[in-house]
Write a protein that holds these residues in place. Structure first.
Motif, short mmCIF file in Angstrom:
data_model
loop_
_atom_site.label_atom_id
_atom_site.label_comp_id
_atom_site.label_asym_id
_atom_site.label_seq_id
_atom_site.Cartn_x
_atom_site.Cartn_y
_atom_site.Cartn_z
N SER A 261 1.20 -1.70 -0.27
CA SER A 261 0.22 0.00 -0.01
C SER A 261 0.58 1.54 -0.17
O SER A 261 1.83 1.83 0.58
CB SER A 261 -0.50 -0.08 1.06
N PHE B 183 -2.60 5.02 4.02
CA PHE B 183 -2.46 3.60 4.65
C PHE B 183 -2.20 4.72 6.09
O PHE B 183 -3.68 4.08 7.00
CB PHE B 183 -1.33 2.81 4.84
N THR C 156 -5.69 6.41 6.38
CA THR C 156 -7.14 5.61 6.22
C THR C 156 -7.23 5.41 7.14
O THR C 156 -8.24 4.87 7.98
CB THR C 156 -7.11 5.10 4.73
N ASN C 157 -5.88 3.54 7.84
CA ASN C 157 -6.32 2.58 8.41
C ASN C 157 -5.73 3.24 9.93
O ASN C 157 -6.53 2.48 10.80
CB ASN C 157 -4.65 2.08 7.94
N TRP C 158 -5.10 4.38 10.40
CA TRP C 158 -4.81 4.64 11.62
C TRP C 158 -5.70 6.09 12.13
O TRP C 158 -5.13 6.41 12.95
CB TRP C 158 -3.47 4.40 11.59
#
Length: 543
Positions: free
Chosen positions: A280, A285, A288-290
């Motif tokens: 990614s 990342f 969005t993910n964290w």
């Protein structure tokens, strides 16, 4: 030859993948093993190279096989935020961290590890396979990648180990930043000469498809040559105050059409592709993910004030229900104390939502845009250097236009606007963070303006066009003082770092103090100032 061919192909893949410069948390101490590569990994059939490439992606900062936390510490929680592009809504260490100038030892070492272990180690390993003699054009790409990555490391710390890396398993000497830059230009001389020989047929065609191992230009050596010249121009401009004659010489060499040209179109931009299952874009990342990064107040101030049509491509609007939906940034150093992540995570993010988001987990990692090169050329013309290829105004406006094209928006009357200025900052959650407009500079070019205003226009528009590449943006801010950025709200440096001058570098790593102490002390002598965030680098000359 067959055994060598297998080894060199694997090493080529390992080095080319380093274009974004990154790190894994599972590394040997670089002083003991500066390659991080197990010789057994070099064995196997040619058909297995794809699997080997996938296995080695842990050495670059793409999430999946790699570690996005490396990029977070390498760049996102320092240069990305110091550049004015971003700020974290997360109150790491209660808000007393690098973003409020309370520099954390555990954060400061990641760029160094990336440079020494992954970039220098892999390039040295490649050289040991004799690629520089067998396939000089491939070695040229490796040299260009090394200069790209290590220039970012020295621009964080100043003196670093360079010429002696790979010569010792104990202590490693540091080079002055001046000597490192001179080495960069010599290495680019060799690389560009080898690329021209390959392009012009002086060197035989490669006996393999280099495109298989090239995540940037798909094996196009002409594009690599244009990028190398553009990189030379960038580095030359970095040193214009410290070594003006050398800067002029190198910039004019980069711009000389006989040397192969520079990047002029968006398809020539230097971007490292995200390729392979499970990998990614690390910035996306983290966003969005964290949800550990959001847009900074400074970039929103400028783009909102100018009504910049790229805003909707750069940012998402806020999702907070306590104030009207808008583009809302976070001011650096304002998160901490009683503030929770929920207070600011609803402010503007990267444009990751909607039907056609600009940023996804597979968006290539941007290193250099065509727009940046036009603005570098505009500055060269402003300085009266040869080969710029146009007037200051023409190159300035081309920089804006090519950036608008990159993002697929219509410039409209943006270039001719001479009234709009950056807006004041208002924090709807805490008025103590509010700040007046940082600048009165407008967009429209004015040949009658002072040299300072002309420079501010060029650098401000270059800064907007380089988003989201914070490392180069921070370097340009330190070099020029532009754009004018909001200072940190809370400065926890204990009076060491000026809120007005802002942070200039990161300290040397604690691991180096522990394992290479004598050389670190020599590096501090080369730095010509204390090892803290206030000391200027060699090229960072105060005016």
């Amino acid at each position: 030859m067959k055994r060598y061919y297998k080894k060199s192909m694997w090493a080529i893949a390992a080095v080319v993948l380093l274009g974004a410069s990154a790190c894994t948390k599972n590394f040997e101490v670089y002083n003991q093993d500066n390659t991080g590569i197990n010789p057994d990994d070099l064995k196997g059939d040619y058909n297995d190279l794809g699997a080997l490439m996938t296995a080695q992606r842990s050495i670059i900062n793409f999430s999946g096989g790699g570690d996005p936390n490396s990029y977070q510490l390498q760049q996102n929680l320092n240069a990305d935020c110091y550049s004015g592009y971003f700020m974290s809504p997360t109150p790491f260490n209660g808000g007393q961290n690098n973003l409020s100038y309370s520099l954390m030892n555990g954060w400061n070492g990641e760029p160094f590890k990336v440079g020494m272990l992954n970039i220098m180690g892999s390039v040295n390993r490649l050289r040991n396979t004799n690629v520089n003699e067998e396939f000089p054009a491939v070695w040229a790409v490796a040299q260009i990648v090394k200069v790209t990555g290590i220039s970012r490391v020295t621009d964080i710390y100043g003196p670093i180990p360079y010429s002696k890396v790979g010569t010792s398993k104990t202590s490693i000497a540091y080079d002055s930043q001046e000597d490192i830059y001179k080495s960069f230009f010599l290495e680019l001389d060799t690389a560009t000469a080898n690329l021209r020989n390959q392009i012009n047929g002086v060197t035989p065609a490669l006996p393999f498809a280099f495109s298989r191992f090239d995540l940037v230009y798909d094996g196009d050596f002409t594009r690599w040559l244009q990028y190398a010249n553009s990189l030379r121009l960038r580095l030359a401009m970095h040193i214009v105050k410290a070594a003006p004659e050398l800067a002029k010489e190198q910039a004019e060499k980069a711009l000389d059409p006989a040397n192969g040209g520079v990047i002029t179109t968006n398809d020539g931009a230097m971007r490292v592709k995200v390729s392979g299952s499970g990998f990614s874009n690390p910035l996306v990342f983290i966003a969005t993910n964290w949800a550990d990064i959001r847009i900074g107040a400074s970039i929103v101030s400028y783009m909102n004030g100018y009504q910049d049509p790229r805003m909707s491509r750069y940012f998402d609007r806020s999702t907070d229900t306590t104030f009207p939906v808008r583009y809302q940034g976070i001011r650096i150093g304002s998160v901490g104390g009683s503030v929770t992540k929920n207070d600011y995570v609803t402010y503007s993010n990267l444009n990751v939502s909607g039907a056609t988001p600009s940023f996804t987990l597979t968006t290539p990692v941007q290193i250099m845009t065509a727009a940046e090169v036009y603005f570098l050329r505009a500055e060269a013309a402003l300085r009266g250097w040869a080969n710029a290829g146009g007037s200051v105004q023409t190159l300035y406006e081309q920089g804006i236009n090519v950036s608008m094209q990159q993002w697929g928006v219509n410039a409209g009357t943006y270039i001719t606007d001479n009234t709009r200025v950056p807006e004041a900052f208002t924090d709807p959650k805490n008025s103590a963070n509010n700040a007046p407009s940082p600048s009165a500079v407008t967009v429209r070019w004015d040949d009658a303006a002072t040299q300072a205003v002309k420079m501010e226009r060029i650098i401000t528009q270059k800064w907007i066009a380089m988003f989201p590449e914070g490392q180069e943006a921070w370097t340009e801010y330190r070099r020029t003082g532009y754009p004018k950025l909001f200072p940190v709200v809370n400065n926890f440096s204990g009076g060491v770092i000026s809120s007005t001058t802002q942070i200039r570098r990161l300290p040397f790593t604690q691991n180096e103090y522990q394992t290479n102490a004598a050389e670190v002390q020599q590096a501090i002598t080369l730095l010509k100032g204390p090892d803290n965030g206030a000391t200027r680098l060699w090229w960072d000359v105060a005016e």
